[in-house]
Design a protein around this motif. Structure first.
Motif, PDB file in Angstrom:
ATOM      1  N   LEU A   1      27.578  46.164  39.076  1.00 40.92           N
ATOM      2  CA  LEU A   1      28.816  46.934  39.064  1.00 40.92           C
ATOM      3  C   LEU A   1      29.670  46.636  40.286  1.00 40.92           C
ATOM      4  N   ALA A   2      29.031  46.521  41.458  1.00 43.12           N
ATOM      5  CA  ALA A   2      29.782  46.321  42.699  1.00 43.12           C
ATOM      6  C   ALA A   2      28.840  45.829  43.786  1.00 43.12           C
ATOM      7  N   THR A   3      29.424  45.447  44.907  1.00 36.83           N
ATOM      8  CA  THR A   3      28.659  45.004  46.072  1.00 36.83           C
ATOM      9  C   THR A   3      29.083  45.822  47.284  1.00 36.83           C
ATOM     10  N   ASN A   4      28.103  46.188  48.110  1.00 41.05           N
ATOM     11  CA  ASN A   4      28.363  46.813  49.411  1.00 41.05           C
ATOM     12  C   ASN A   4      27.953  45.838  50.502  1.00 41.05           C
ATOM     13  N   TRP A   5      28.777  45.729  51.542  1.00 39.93           N
ATOM     14  CA  TRP A   5      28.451  44.851  52.662  1.00 39.93           C
ATOM     15  C   TRP A   5      28.368  45.663  53.951  1.00 39.93           C
ATOM     16  N   LEU A   6      27.326  45.419  54.740  1.00 37.65           N
ATOM     17  CA  LEU A   6      27.260  45.958  56.085  1.00 37.65           C
ATOM     18  C   LEU A   6      27.881  44.921  57.012  1.00 37.65           C
ATOM     19  N   LEU A   7      28.943  45.311  57.693  1.00 38.05           N
ATOM     20  CA  LEU A   7      29.689  44.411  58.559  1.00 38.05           C
ATOM     21  C   LEU A   7      29.431  44.746  60.019  1.00 38.05           C
TER      22      LEU A   7
ATOM     23  N   PHE B   1      40.406  56.517  49.209  1.00 36.89           N
ATOM     24  CA  PHE B   1      39.185  56.098  48.532  1.00 36.89           C
ATOM     25  C   PHE B   1      39.266  56.312  47.018  1.00 36.89           C
ATOM     26  N   SER B   2      40.150  57.215  46.567  1.00 30.59           N
ATOM     27  CA  SER B   2      40.254  57.466  45.130  1.00 30.59           C
ATOM     28  C   SER B   2      40.821  56.265  44.387  1.00 30.59           C
ATOM     29  N   GLU B   3      41.332  55.297  45.123  1.00 27.55           N
ATOM     30  CA  GLU B   3      41.837  54.084  44.492  1.00 27.55           C
ATOM     31  C   GLU B   3      40.693  53.265  43.884  1.00 27.55           C
ATOM     32  N   PHE B   4      39.449  53.502  44.344  1.00 29.04           N
ATOM     33  CA  PHE B   4      38.322  52.779  43.766  1.00 29.04           C
ATOM     34  C   PHE B   4      37.166  53.692  43.383  1.00 29.04           C
ATOM     35  N   GLN B   5      37.181  54.963  43.816  1.00 27.52           N
ATOM     36  CA  GLN B   5      36.140  55.901  43.421  1.00 27.52           C
ATOM     37  C   GLN B   5      36.612  56.733  42.246  1.00 27.52           C
TER      38      GLN B   5
ATOM     39  N   THR C   1      37.038  48.304  47.199  1.00 28.98           N
ATOM     40  CA  THR C   1      38.167  48.562  48.097  1.00 28.98           C
ATOM     41  C   THR C   1      39.032  47.327  48.300  1.00 28.98           C
ATOM     42  N   GLY C   2      38.463  46.141  48.080  1.00 23.19           N
ATOM     43  CA  GLY C   2      39.200  44.915  48.370  1.00 23.19           C
ATOM     44  C   GLY C   2      39.446  44.707  49.851  1.00 23.19           C
ATOM     45  N   ALA C   3      38.662  45.392  50.702  1.00 16.91           N
ATOM     46  CA  ALA C   3      38.929  45.379  52.147  1.00 16.91           C
ATOM     47  C   ALA C   3      38.112  44.354  52.909  1.00 16.91           C
ATOM     48  N   LEU C   4      37.209  43.637  52.252  1.00 15.17           N
ATOM     49  CA  LEU C   4      36.360  42.704  52.987  1.00 15.17           C
ATOM     50  C   LEU C   4      37.177  41.676  53.751  1.00 15.17           C
TER      51      LEU C   4
END
Length: 297
Positions: free
Chosen positions: A134-140, A177-181, A273-276
């Motif tokens: 569904l999605a990916t989370n990254w720890l930066l 955050f509601s733009e993607f949640q 979020t498209g923030a990466l």
């Protein structure tokens, strides 16, 4: 079905430390370091809408060790962890069975779960059940160097967190955050997970204003006994993006982390979020990742 001799029951808030230790042990096995925030479990267990009796399960080995645990949020999102010493016994499978059954009982048509990309067994289990990415989370992470002159966009003012603006900060972050949640957190739920936590660090939590209007916020946490500062949330109002506000706030927060002796700034971001790319332009790099899987139940 749990292994013979293993007991299970709903979690209580008194289990928070043991659950944290379990999660830290899994991270140590996969990554050589524990990165879960110490009070994260307690914050999750105290979410206003969570019914511990209904929505959580802990599993104890015959010797009393906490072998695994699971929780279900609103019937749609699960978290399942098994202690490294007890993996391979079917505990994760039994906990997933429980989570799927609870999800169906709540009337949900689907269930999602995030799995560390180093967890081959957990990933294989979900894949075998038909779960799809569904999605990916990254720890930066970004090294914190000695702060130099900071650039703040024209017309923007930065200040430390102001408790009087707590509801405004909540609204700003949830709107962003509601733009993607799929759902917005209530103020009580958001506050329980952020500014009411013992690790909340107001001095490093930066607010950005255009005149009197709040247009950006960073919520920072104190990771005691580490060399890292943690950004729990960062948001900029949609009409103010692309102007350098995020960079200015992050630099301001990192300057406070530096004053506290921290050497790295870390945060999680979500593919939705498209923030990466933005964070990479701010000097952050991926340390590790998790994948969110989802399936119809």
């Amino acid at each position: 079905m749990f292994p013979a001799g293993f007991a299970n029951r709903p979690a209580t808030i008194d289990d928070a430390v043991a659950i944290y230790d379990l999660m830290a042990a899994t991270e140590m096995r996969w990554h050589g370091r524990a990165e879960v925030v110490p009070d994260a479990v307690a914050a999750d267990l105290q979410r206003p809408e969570l019914d511990l009796t209904r929505d959580t399960l802990v599993v104890h080995a015959p010797n009393g060790d906490l072998a695994g645990w699971a929780w279900l949020h609103l019937g749609k999102r699960a978290q399942i962890d098994v202690h490294p010493a007890y993996q391979g016994l079917g505990i994760g499978t039994a906990l997933l069975d429980w989570a799927e059954a609870r999800s169906r009982a709540e009337g949900s048509e689907w269930l999602a779960q995030a799995v560390d990309d180093a967890d081959e067994a957990g990933t294989g289990l979900l894949r075998s059940r038909g779960y799809e990415v569904l999605a990916t989370n990254w720890l930066l992470e970004r090294p914190i160097v000695t702060p130099g002159p900071r650039t703040v966009p024209a017309g923007i003012t930065l200040t430390p967190y102001d408790e009087a603006r707590a509801h405004d900060v909540h609204e700003l972050i949830e709107a962003a955050f509601s733009e993607f949640q799929q759902r917005r957190k209530s103020y009580d739920e958001w506050a329980r997970l952020t500014v009411e936590r013992a690790t909340f660090l107001p001095a490093a939590s930066t607010l950005a204003y255009a005149g009197d209007e709040l247009i950006g916020a960073v919520v920072a946490l104190d990771l005691a006994d580490t060399n890292e500062g943690y950004v729990e949330q960062l948001a900029v109002r949609a009409d103010q993006r692309g102007k350098g506000v995020a960079r200015a706030m992050l630099d301001d927060t990192c300057a406070e982390f530096h004053r506290l002796g921290r050497q790295n700034c870390i945060l999680w971001t979500h593919s939705g979020t498209g923030a990466l790319g933005m964070y990479e332009r701010l000097g952050m790099r991926v340390r590790r990742s998790t994948t969110v899987y989802r399936a119809n139940v």
